[in-house]
Design a protein around this motif. Sequence first.
Motif, short mmCIF file in Angstrom:
data_model
loop_
_atom_site.label_atom_id
_atom_site.label_comp_id
_atom_site.label_asym_id
_atom_site.label_seq_id
_atom_site.Cartn_x
_atom_site.Cartn_y
_atom_site.Cartn_z
N ASN A 153 0.82 -1.20 0.00
CA ASN A 153 0.00 0.00 0.00
C ASN A 153 0.85 1.25 0.00
O ASN A 153 0.33 2.34 0.11
CB ASN A 153 -0.88 0.02 1.26
CG ASN A 153 -1.87 -1.12 1.26
OD1 ASN A 153 -2.27 -1.57 0.21
ND2 ASN A 153 -2.25 -1.58 2.42
N HIS A 154 2.16 1.08 -0.13
CA HIS A 154 3.01 2.25 0.06
C HIS A 154 4.06 2.34 -1.04
O HIS A 154 3.71 2.41 -2.21
CB HIS A 154 3.66 2.15 1.45
CG HIS A 154 4.01 3.47 2.04
ND1 HIS A 154 3.12 4.23 2.72
CD2 HIS A 154 5.17 4.16 2.03
CE1 HIS A 154 3.72 5.33 3.14
NE2 HIS A 154 4.97 5.30 2.73
N LEU A 155 5.29 2.27 -0.70
CA LEU A 155 6.38 2.58 -1.62
C LEU A 155 7.31 1.40 -1.81
O LEU A 155 7.63 0.69 -0.87
CB LEU A 155 7.17 3.78 -1.05
CG LEU A 155 8.55 4.07 -1.66
CD1 LEU A 155 8.37 4.72 -3.03
CD2 LEU A 155 9.33 5.00 -0.75
N ALA A 156 7.76 1.21 -3.03
CA ALA A 156 8.78 0.20 -3.31
C ALA A 156 9.97 0.87 -3.96
O ALA A 156 9.83 1.67 -4.88
CB ALA A 156 8.22 -0.88 -4.24
N CYS A 157 11.17 0.55 -3.46
CA CYS A 157 12.41 1.07 -4.04
C CYS A 157 13.24 -0.11 -4.51
O CYS A 157 13.29 -1.15 -3.85
CB CYS A 157 13.21 1.86 -3.00
SG CYS A 157 12.36 3.30 -2.33
N LEU A 158 13.92 0.07 -5.63
CA LEU A 158 14.68 -1.03 -6.20
C LEU A 158 16.05 -0.54 -6.66
O LEU A 158 16.15 0.46 -7.37
CB LEU A 158 13.92 -1.63 -7.40
CG LEU A 158 14.66 -2.62 -8.31
CD1 LEU A 158 14.93 -3.91 -7.55
CD2 LEU A 158 13.86 -2.89 -9.57
N ILE A 159 17.10 -1.23 -6.20
CA ILE A 159 18.44 -1.05 -6.77
C ILE A 159 18.65 -2.21 -7.72
O ILE A 159 18.53 -3.37 -7.33
CB ILE A 159 19.54 -1.08 -5.70
CG1 ILE A 159 19.34 0.02 -4.66
CG2 ILE A 159 20.91 -0.92 -6.35
CD1 ILE A 159 20.37 -0.04 -3.55
N THR A 160 18.97 -1.91 -8.96
CA THR A 160 19.17 -3.00 -9.90
C THR A 160 20.31 -2.69 -10.86
O THR A 160 20.51 -1.54 -11.25
CB THR A 160 17.88 -3.27 -10.72
OG1 THR A 160 18.11 -4.35 -11.63
CG2 THR A 160 17.45 -2.04 -11.50
N SER A 161 21.09 -3.70 -11.16
CA SER A 161 22.12 -3.60 -12.19
C SER A 161 21.85 -4.74 -13.16
O SER A 161 20.73 -5.23 -13.24
CB SER A 161 23.52 -3.69 -11.57
OG SER A 161 23.69 -4.94 -10.94
N THR A 162 22.87 -5.18 -13.90
CA THR A 162 22.65 -6.26 -14.85
C THR A 162 22.15 -7.53 -14.16
O THR A 162 21.24 -8.20 -14.65
CB THR A 162 23.96 -6.59 -15.61
OG1 THR A 162 24.43 -5.39 -16.22
CG2 THR A 162 23.71 -7.64 -16.67
N LYS A 163 22.70 -7.83 -12.98
CA LYS A 163 22.34 -9.06 -12.30
C LYS A 163 21.86 -8.84 -10.86
O LYS A 163 21.06 -9.61 -10.35
CB LYS A 163 23.53 -10.02 -12.28
CG LYS A 163 23.98 -10.49 -13.66
CD LYS A 163 25.16 -11.44 -13.55
CE LYS A 163 25.62 -11.92 -14.92
NZ LYS A 163 26.77 -12.85 -14.81
N ALA A 164 22.37 -7.81 -10.19
CA ALA A 164 22.07 -7.61 -8.77
C ALA A 164 20.75 -6.85 -8.58
O ALA A 164 20.48 -5.88 -9.28
CB ALA A 164 23.20 -6.85 -8.10
N HIS A 165 19.95 -7.32 -7.62
CA HIS A 165 18.68 -6.67 -7.32
C HIS A 165 18.50 -6.57 -5.81
O HIS A 165 18.64 -7.55 -5.09
CB HIS A 165 17.50 -7.46 -7.91
CG HIS A 165 17.58 -7.66 -9.38
ND1 HIS A 165 17.38 -6.65 -10.29
CD2 HIS A 165 17.85 -8.77 -10.11
CE1 HIS A 165 17.53 -7.12 -11.52
NE2 HIS A 165 17.81 -8.41 -11.43
N VAL A 166 18.17 -5.36 -5.33
CA VAL A 166 17.84 -5.13 -3.93
C VAL A 166 16.50 -4.40 -3.92
O VAL A 166 16.36 -3.35 -4.55
CB VAL A 166 18.91 -4.29 -3.22
CG1 VAL A 166 18.51 -4.06 -1.76
CG2 VAL A 166 20.28 -4.96 -3.30
N ILE A 167 15.52 -4.93 -3.19
CA ILE A 167 14.18 -4.35 -3.17
C ILE A 167 13.79 -3.98 -1.74
O ILE A 167 13.90 -4.81 -0.83
CB ILE A 167 13.15 -5.35 -3.74
CG1 ILE A 167 13.56 -5.81 -5.14
CG2 ILE A 167 11.75 -4.71 -3.79
CD1 ILE A 167 12.75 -6.97 -5.67
N PHE A 168 13.34 -2.75 -1.57
CA PHE A 168 12.89 -2.26 -0.26
C PHE A 168 11.44 -1.83 -0.38
O PHE A 168 11.10 -0.98 -1.20
CB PHE A 168 13.77 -1.07 0.15
CG PHE A 168 13.39 -0.43 1.46
CD1 PHE A 168 13.04 -1.20 2.56
CD2 PHE A 168 13.41 0.96 1.60
CE1 PHE A 168 12.70 -0.60 3.77
CE2 PHE A 168 13.09 1.56 2.80
CZ PHE A 168 12.73 0.78 3.89
#
Length: 211
Positions: free
Chosen positions: A3-18
């Motif tokens: 119901n709120h916010l999603a942030c994503l760090i992504t490169s070619t292979k690496a993914h971090v989701i908050f």
Amino acid sequence: MANHLACLITSTKAHVIFVLETRTSKISKTQLINRFLVKDSHVVPATGQSGVLWLMWNDEVDLNIVSSSLHLILTKPSNKLYNVVCIYGDRHHCRTNEIWEEVSHFVLLYSDIPTFCMGDLNNIMHVNEKCGPTTANAARIRNFYCLVKSCGFFDSGYNGPVYTWTNKRFATNPTFQRLDRCLANAAWCTTFPRTAVFHMPMLYSDHAHQF
């Protein structure tokens, strides 16, 4: 999903989701891993009316949780690739200084490691980041600006809509603000000079997703 916010760090292979304020308090760490097919995750449970925080990452990232609370998740990877700071700012502005003092201590301790900060900071850094019937609080802006700069952070900018939050009072006079942003230290800017941030439209939430 949220119901709120999603942030994503992504490169070619690496993914971090908050993901912030999911209001889904019964989902466990194991369920997140199985549901989103990630390597690992961290869950900060709800406290009172404040929702849950989720942090997830895939096989290409090796994050270690240094500390976490209702407002903050600090991670330090074992491979020293980069640190991640995830913030859910105090919307009542009572604990803002406390939150950022902890962030500052963490960032300065690892100042040589690229650090990326993302989340709903619940503050703005400039008067033009608010549009609505009431004026922005200048004293609060100055304080928040100083807190961010004390960490050695730079605003990573954005592509897309200016404002990331609205009170949805469209029948009267709504307020729009840029409460959500991504920040980075000098080491990150040097190591990842092509970093780009995208604000997505506010379709199902009062916040825009960031990528």
